[in-house]
Design an enzyme around this catalytic site. Structure first.
Site, PDB file in Angstrom:
ATOM      1  N   ARG A  62     -11.856 -17.727  10.839  1.00 29.72           N
ATOM      2  CA  ARG A  62     -11.345 -16.532  10.171  1.00 29.72           C
ATOM      3  C   ARG A  62     -12.529 -15.617   9.880  1.00 29.72           C
ATOM      4  NH1 ARG A  62     -13.946 -17.214   6.300  1.00 29.72           N
ATOM      5  NH2 ARG A  62     -13.447 -15.110   5.612  1.00 29.72           N
ATOM      6  N   GLY A  63     -12.201 -14.406   9.423  1.00 30.77           N
ATOM      7  CA  GLY A  63     -13.203 -13.371   9.307  1.00 30.77           C
ATOM      8  C   GLY A  63     -13.164 -12.537  10.566  1.00 30.77           C
ATOM      9  N   ALA A  64     -13.068 -11.210  10.418  1.00 26.91           N
ATOM     10  CA  ALA A  64     -12.832 -10.342  11.572  1.00 26.91           C
ATOM     11  C   ALA A  64     -13.834 -10.553  12.711  1.00 26.91           C
ATOM     12  CB  ALA A  64     -12.801  -8.879  11.124  1.00 26.91           C
ATOM     13  N   GLN A 217     -10.280 -18.621  -0.367  1.00 24.23           N
ATOM     14  CA  GLN A 217     -11.468 -18.495   0.480  1.00 24.23           C
ATOM     15  C   GLN A 217     -12.740 -18.309  -0.351  1.00 24.23           C
ATOM     16  OE1 GLN A 217      -8.587 -16.818   0.947  1.00 24.23           O
ATOM     17  NE2 GLN A 217      -8.132 -16.540   3.118  1.00 24.23           N
ATOM     18  N   ASP A 258     -11.477  -6.003   7.387  1.00 21.43           N
ATOM     19  CA  ASP A 258     -10.816  -6.437   8.613  1.00 21.43           C
ATOM     20  C   ASP A 258     -10.437  -5.262   9.506  1.00 21.43           C
ATOM     21  OD1 ASP A 258      -9.920  -9.569   8.612  1.00 21.43           O
ATOM     22  OD2 ASP A 258     -10.259  -8.797   6.607  1.00 21.43           O
ATOM     23  N   LYS A 269      -9.016  -8.678   2.520  1.00 17.84           N
ATOM     24  CA  LYS A 269      -8.185  -9.745   1.968  1.00 17.84           C
ATOM     25  C   LYS A 269      -7.414  -9.268   0.742  1.00 17.84           C
ATOM     26  CE  LYS A 269      -7.812 -12.966   3.453  1.00 17.84           C
ATOM     27  NZ  LYS A 269      -6.749 -13.375   4.415  1.00 17.84           N
TER      28      LYS A 269
END
Length: 370
Positions: A62-64, A217, A258, A269
């Site tokens: 995860r994470g753009a 997260q 993102d 988020k």
């Protein structure tokens, strides 16, 4: 400092730096399974494109920026099937399969623009291949492109960290929301790159990490990364951010992104918008840290950013324990959009955009979408 290896293309003889037919044919994507952190550090291995899709969808990666890198490698994995059972495909089959794989991976998550940027870059590279090239050599070229995307992101992280660290003073208390560190990128991260760089410069900082409901997260990942790098960190429930600002413990807020529209409206988020509102009310600078690849200049403002809605059970039964009754409606958007007017500056690899206006964004990034 300890280096996190979030993603790695591996082959039958290990993680090779060279790119050749063997590296393509036997390659697989190895990544840290972020759903298991912080209690267990384990790796997931993707040998099929469906596994890459699932890793993105289930937040194993995860994470753009990291999603974009995983998708680029996922294209290569999806193309491996062309050579199953010793087949020799045609270039027509190569392009047909490429379209299938990129469309499939694009369906995994809708908000992070780096996913679509990386897939478009892989397709663009394929379109520039010479007409005389063989399908296998074409695949090798695409693996080289995926590795270039991976390598370039490491450079971007360091540049953003350097620019962002100029905004940090010795003794600062810094708040962040969600996770925008090494786990979300190829290297230092985006927002957390600022903290790592400032810490490396000898600045004494204290990080306050929002828990980040419902998937935690901040609690599971950001606090873990801070500990790994030896940076003092205090974990907060999301609802505590305003209080610690009022108490004077926060000198600045740094978050990732993102997708960023042409006017600076920023998707990040869920809960980021609330933090930005609180920061504005308490006169605390609020910074977004993101590479140029996270900007979507086709969107005039944030109203056009697609917002992913996730399974209600993530709220009802977070981490296996039910905390809400059956039969009630649950709203679970994964992201929200912070208006540009609440953002003090956007830190990019090209510099800091401040004030955040359409004109300043165009000036820093140029008129063409990168």
């Amino acid at each position: 400092m300890k280096k996190l290896s979030t993603l790695q293309w591996e082959t039958s003889v290990g993680a090779l730096g060279k790119v050749d037919e063997e590296a393509f044919r036997s390659g697989r994507l190895c990544l840290i399974d972020q759903t298991l952190l912080p209690m267990e550090r384990a790796h997931a291995t993707c040998r099929e494109v469906a596994q890459v899709w699932a890793a993105i969808k289930k937040l194993q990666v995860r994470g753009a920026p990291a999603i974009g890198i995983a998708a680029a490698y996922g294209v290569c994995i999806g193309l491996q099937t062309l050579f199953a059972d010793g087949r020799t495909p045609s270039m027509a089959e190569f392009y047909e399969r490429l379209d299938e794989v990129t469309a499939y991976l694009a369906s995994s998550r809708p908000t992070a623009v780096n996913l679509f940027w990386a897939l478009d870059r892989m397709k663009s590279r394929a379109e520039r291949l010479p007409g005389t090239i063989s399908p296998e050599k074409a695949c090798v070229r695409l693996l080289a492109e995926a590795k270039a995307i991976h390598r370039e992101d490491k450079v971007l992280c360091r540049k953003m960290g350097a620019y962002g660290a100029t905004l940090v003073s010795d003794g600062d208390g810094l708040l962040t929301h969600c996770n925008a560190g090494g786990l979300a990128t190829a290297d230092y991260g985006t927002a957390l790159a600022v903290f790592f760089t400032a810490h490396k410069q000898g600045k004494k900082i204290h990080v306050f990490a929002d828990e980040t409901r419902p998937l935690l997260q901040g609690a599971r990942l950001t606090s873990w990364e801070m500990r790994e790098h030896g940076i003092p960190v205090t974990l907060l429930c999301d609802s505590m951010a305003a209080l610690v600002m009022r108490q004077g413990k926060i000198n600045a807020v740094f978050v990732g992104a993102d997708r960023i529209a042409a006017n600076g409206d920023t998707a990040n988020k869920i809960g980021t918008y609330s933090v930005a509102v609180c920061a504005k009310a308490h006169k605390v600078p609020f910074y977004v840290v993101a590479p140029s690849t996270t900007f979507d200049l086709t969107l005039r403002n944030g109203s056009g950013i697609p917002i992913e809605e996730r399974d209600p059970e993530e709220v009802r039964c977070g981490f296996g324990k039910q905390t809400a009754p059956d039969g009630i409606e649950i709203y679970n958007p994964a992201f929200d959009v912070t208006p540009a007017r609440l953002i003090t500056g956007i830190v990019t690899e090209f510099g800091i955009i401040s004030p955040v206006t359409r004109a300043n964004i165009a000036k820093i990034l140029g008129s063409e979408k990168r």
